[in-house]
Scaffold this motif. Structure first.
Motif, PDB file in Angstrom:
ATOM      1  N   TRP A   1      11.270   0.569  -3.025  1.00 33.78           N
ATOM      2  CA  TRP A   1      10.578   1.438  -4.174  1.00 33.78           C
ATOM      3  C   TRP A   1       9.973   2.507  -3.615  1.00 33.78           C
ATOM      4  CZ3 TRP A   1       8.625  -3.529  -7.049  1.00 33.78           C
ATOM      5  CH2 TRP A   1       9.754  -4.236  -7.773  1.00 33.78           C
ATOM      6  N   THR A   2       9.334   2.346  -2.560  1.00 30.34           N
ATOM      7  CA  THR A   2       8.459   3.672  -2.011  1.00 30.34           C
ATOM      8  C   THR A   2       9.527   4.709  -1.690  1.00 30.34           C
ATOM      9  OG1 THR A   2       6.658   2.241  -1.139  1.00 30.34           O
ATOM     10  CG2 THR A   2       6.953   4.185  -0.182  1.00 30.34           C
ATOM     11  N   ARG A   3      10.458   4.245  -1.112  1.00 33.47           N
ATOM     12  CA  ARG A   3      11.497   5.316  -0.571  1.00 33.47           C
ATOM     13  C   ARG A   3      12.099   6.108  -1.807  1.00 33.47           C
ATOM     14  NH1 ARG A   3      10.980   8.022   3.606  1.00 33.47           N
ATOM     15  NH2 ARG A   3      13.086   8.588   3.417  1.00 33.47           N
ATOM     16  N   ASN A   4      12.306   5.289  -3.070  1.00 35.30           N
ATOM     17  CA  ASN A   4      12.864   6.000  -4.243  1.00 35.30           C
ATOM     18  C   ASN A   4      11.806   7.019  -4.685  1.00 35.30           C
ATOM     19  OD1 ASN A   4      15.385   4.555  -4.045  1.00 35.30           O
ATOM     20  ND2 ASN A   4      14.634   2.914  -5.248  1.00 35.30           N
ATOM     21  N   LEU A   5      10.705   6.421  -4.539  1.00 37.05           N
ATOM     22  CA  LEU A   5       9.450   7.488  -5.189  1.00 37.05           C
ATOM     23  C   LEU A   5       9.208   8.593  -4.301  1.00 37.05           C
ATOM     24  CD1 LEU A   5       6.997   4.757  -6.120  1.00 37.05           C
ATOM     25  CD2 LEU A   5       8.104   6.167  -7.747  1.00 37.05           C
ATOM     26  N   GLU A   6       9.415   8.508  -3.013  1.00 35.09           N
ATOM     27  CA  GLU A   6       9.125   9.663  -2.028  1.00 35.09           C
ATOM     28  C   GLU A   6      10.164  10.476  -2.133  1.00 35.09           C
ATOM     29  OE1 GLU A   6       6.301   7.343   1.397  1.00 35.09           O
ATOM     30  OE2 GLU A   6       8.564   7.661   1.859  1.00 35.09           O
ATOM     31  N   ASP A   7      11.632  10.184  -2.575  1.00 39.16           N
ATOM     32  CA  ASP A   7      12.588  11.227  -2.781  1.00 39.16           C
ATOM     33  C   ASP A   7      12.121  12.221  -3.687  1.00 39.16           C
ATOM     34  OD1 ASP A   7      14.142   9.985  -0.760  1.00 39.16           O
ATOM     35  OD2 ASP A   7      15.253   8.672  -2.267  1.00 39.16           O
ATOM     36  N   ASN A   8      11.244  11.969  -4.543  1.00 33.07           N
ATOM     37  CA  ASN A   8      10.911  12.917  -5.557  1.00 33.07           C
ATOM     38  C   ASN A   8       9.380  13.840  -5.319  1.00 33.07           C
ATOM     39  OD1 ASN A   8      12.845  11.807  -7.393  1.00 33.07           O
ATOM     40  ND2 ASN A   8      11.552  10.346  -7.943  1.00 33.07           N
ATOM     41  N   PHE A   9       8.969  13.393  -3.858  1.00 32.31           N
ATOM     42  CA  PHE A   9       7.645  14.379  -3.542  1.00 32.31           C
ATOM     43  C   PHE A   9       7.934  15.692  -3.417  1.00 32.31           C
ATOM     44  CE2 PHE A   9       5.264  10.887  -1.149  1.00 32.31           C
ATOM     45  CZ  PHE A   9       5.332  10.129  -2.517  1.00 32.31           C
ATOM     46  N   THR A  10       7.110  16.575  -3.888  1.00 33.89           N
ATOM     47  CA  THR A  10       7.137  18.049  -3.510  1.00 33.89           C
ATOM     48  C   THR A  10       6.825  18.321  -2.018  1.00 33.89           C
ATOM     49  OG1 THR A  10       4.897  18.278  -4.510  1.00 33.89           O
ATOM     50  CG2 THR A  10       6.900  18.720  -5.926  1.00 33.89           C
TER      51      THR A  10
ATOM     52  N   GLU B   1       0.782  -1.293   0.153  1.00 34.48           N
ATOM     53  CA  GLU B   1       0.099   0.009  -0.043  1.00 34.48           C
ATOM     54  C   GLU B   1       0.825   1.182  -0.073  1.00 34.48           C
ATOM     55  OE1 GLU B   1      -2.336   3.534   2.119  1.00 34.48           O
ATOM     56  OE2 GLU B   1      -0.304   2.219   2.734  1.00 34.48           O
ATOM     57  N   ARG B   2       1.950   0.912   0.622  1.00 32.14           N
ATOM     58  CA  ARG B   2       2.753   2.322   0.845  1.00 32.14           C
ATOM     59  C   ARG B   2       3.409   2.817  -0.723  1.00 32.14           C
ATOM     60  NH1 ARG B   2       2.468   6.070   3.122  1.00 32.14           N
ATOM     61  NH2 ARG B   2       0.355   5.560   2.587  1.00 32.14           N
ATOM     62  N   TYR B   3       3.693   1.748  -1.465  1.00 30.49           N
ATOM     63  CA  TYR B   3       4.190   1.720  -2.753  1.00 30.49           C
ATOM     64  C   TYR B   3       3.019   2.087  -3.675  1.00 30.49           C
ATOM     65  CZ  TYR B   3       5.809   0.543  -7.408  1.00 30.49           C
ATOM     66  OH  TYR B   3       6.009   0.810  -8.623  1.00 30.49           O
ATOM     67  N   VAL B   4       1.972   1.807  -3.683  1.00 29.32           N
ATOM     68  CA  VAL B   4       0.874   2.217  -4.327  1.00 29.32           C
ATOM     69  C   VAL B   4       0.372   3.622  -4.122  1.00 29.32           C
ATOM     70  CG1 VAL B   4      -1.540   1.711  -5.033  1.00 29.32           C
ATOM     71  CG2 VAL B   4      -0.104  -0.338  -4.693  1.00 29.32           C
ATOM     72  N   VAL B   5       0.337   4.079  -2.981  1.00 32.60           N
ATOM     73  CA  VAL B   5       0.008   5.390  -2.782  1.00 32.60           C
ATOM     74  C   VAL B   5       1.296   6.304  -3.176  1.00 32.60           C
ATOM     75  CG1 VAL B   5       0.075   6.981  -0.819  1.00 32.60           C
ATOM     76  CG2 VAL B   5      -1.404   5.129  -0.585  1.00 32.60           C
ATOM     77  N   ALA B   6       2.378   5.820  -2.787  1.00 36.78           N
ATOM     78  CA  ALA B   6       3.682   6.970  -3.539  1.00 36.78           C
ATOM     79  C   ALA B   6       3.363   6.849  -5.179  1.00 36.78           C
ATOM     80  CB  ALA B   6       4.972   6.257  -2.957  1.00 36.78           C
ATOM     81  N   LYS B   7       3.152   5.847  -5.761  1.00 36.87           N
ATOM     82  CA  LYS B   7       3.107   5.728  -7.178  1.00 36.87           C
ATOM     83  C   LYS B   7       1.994   6.892  -7.575  1.00 36.87           C
ATOM     84  CE  LYS B   7       4.548   3.782 -11.117  1.00 36.87           C
ATOM     85  NZ  LYS B   7       5.986   3.905 -11.647  1.00 36.87           N
ATOM     86  N   TYR B   8       0.711   6.549  -6.991  1.00 34.66           N
ATOM     87  CA  TYR B   8      -0.286   7.305  -7.353  1.00 34.66           C
ATOM     88  C   TYR B   8      -0.232   8.935  -7.176  1.00 34.66           C
ATOM     89  CZ  TYR B   8      -3.994   3.883  -8.528  1.00 34.66           C
ATOM     90  OH  TYR B   8      -4.432   2.927  -9.283  1.00 34.66           O
TER      91      TYR B   8
END
Length: 315
Positions: free
Chosen positions: A205-214, A116-123
């Motif tokens: 993968w979640t942490r990698n996506l979250e590094d790009n969060f604004t 769920e953490r990965y899916v949320v980060a992806k969305y």
């Protein structure tokens, strides 16, 4: 099922087995109290509007029920047993099924918390809104996998048998000489190895996506919750690993030599206790790391923590 009929009967003597049972009662009670407190905190405060917290609560709830069930079963079926050490075939088969089902459900629930953490980060990265049906799908998948891995002995694929203590039953990891040995090895890999790999990969993968969060209030909340999930995941993996390694050792030696000898009952004892106390470790970890949970656990009647209007609409 008498003690002398248990394949692990020489691992513990009666005194050590009683000590092990007392440890189960202590660790189980602590786990039920703390995990129950955490679960009720989420379900009976406005945190229930947050689908991520609710998904976590499904994991803590099944972990709590699994630890409570042996105590309840002993009270309900005491007339079938002279002691914890002498279980009838019916109670062994019946409770082994539910123990296996809840054990798989517990592991898969935590796996889907990580997914769920990965899916949320992806969305969030894509700018999409995650549908509520995804959370229903997570629980349906957990139920499906729990049934898939626990029902086979009912149909003659594998069998239920005594656990290391010979005081309870579970899915038997000792391998027969038939083709079913490969089926049991597959079940072990799917139940134990696959979920651990999925948890670790999803969080990476979640942490990698979250590094790009604004930077925003919403993304900061997600980042903090991911930190809580990472802590919970690795604390549980640490608690589950000793008993999983032990079961893997049994499977490996039976696969290679059709026999296994376990010399140290102390390792088995501590591995089983550590596994049994993991829900309490989850509750303590979340309490220490997550400010929102800590505030709510201390004061469940307070609703001063804001809940996103979007999450309320999803309710």
């Amino acid at each position: 099922m008498a003690i002398q009929d248990c394949v692990w009967s020489d691992l513990f003597d009666d005194q050590a087995r009683n000590t092990l049972q007392r440890g189960f009662v202590i660790t189980g009670t602590i786990s039920v109290i703390l995990s129950g407190w955490l679960t009720l905190t989420i379900f009976f405060t406005n945190l229930r509007f947050n689908l991520s917290y609710r998904n976590l609560a499904c994991f803590t709830a099944v972990a709590c029920v699994r630890r409570a069930m042996p105590m309840l079963s002993y009270l309900l079926f005491a007339n079938y047993n002279d002691s914890w050490h002498d279980m009838q075939t019916f109670s062994c088969e019946f409770f082994a099924f539910w123990e296996t089902f809840l054990a798989v459900y517990e592991v898969e629930s935590l796996t889907h918390v990580c997914i769920e953490r990965y899916v949320v980060a992806k969305y969030i990265t894509k700018g999409w809104v995650i549908p509520k049906r995804h959370y229903l799908m997570f629980q349906c998948l957990c139920l499906l996998l729990a049934g898939l891995y626990s029902f086979p002995p009912v149909f003659g694929l594998g069998r239920y048998g005594p656990d290391f203590a010979c005081t309870s039953c579970t899915f038997d990891m000792t391998l027969p000489d038939t083709w079913q040995r490969y089926f049991i090895i597959s079940i072990f890999l799917l139940r134990s190895v696959k979920p651990a790999l999925f948890m670790i990969m999803m969080l990476m993968w979640t942490r990698n996506l979250e590094d790009n969060f604004t930077s925003s209030v919403k993304t900061i909340k997600h980042l903090r919750f991911t930190q809580s999930v990472i802590a919970v995941t690795f604390m549980n993996l640490a608690c589950w690993s000793p008993i999983a390694v032990l079961r893997g050792w049994v499977v490996l030696l039976f696969a290679l030599y059709n026999d296994v000898q376990i010399e140290s009952h102390a390792y088995v004892q501590w591995a089983m206790w550590l596994h049994w106390v993991s829900p309490a470790v989850t509750a303590v970890s979340v309490f220490l790391i997550d400010d929102t949970i800590r505030h709510k656990m201390i004061n469940m009647h307070s609703d001063d923590i804001e809940t996103d209007e979007e999450e309320k609409k999803n309710e």
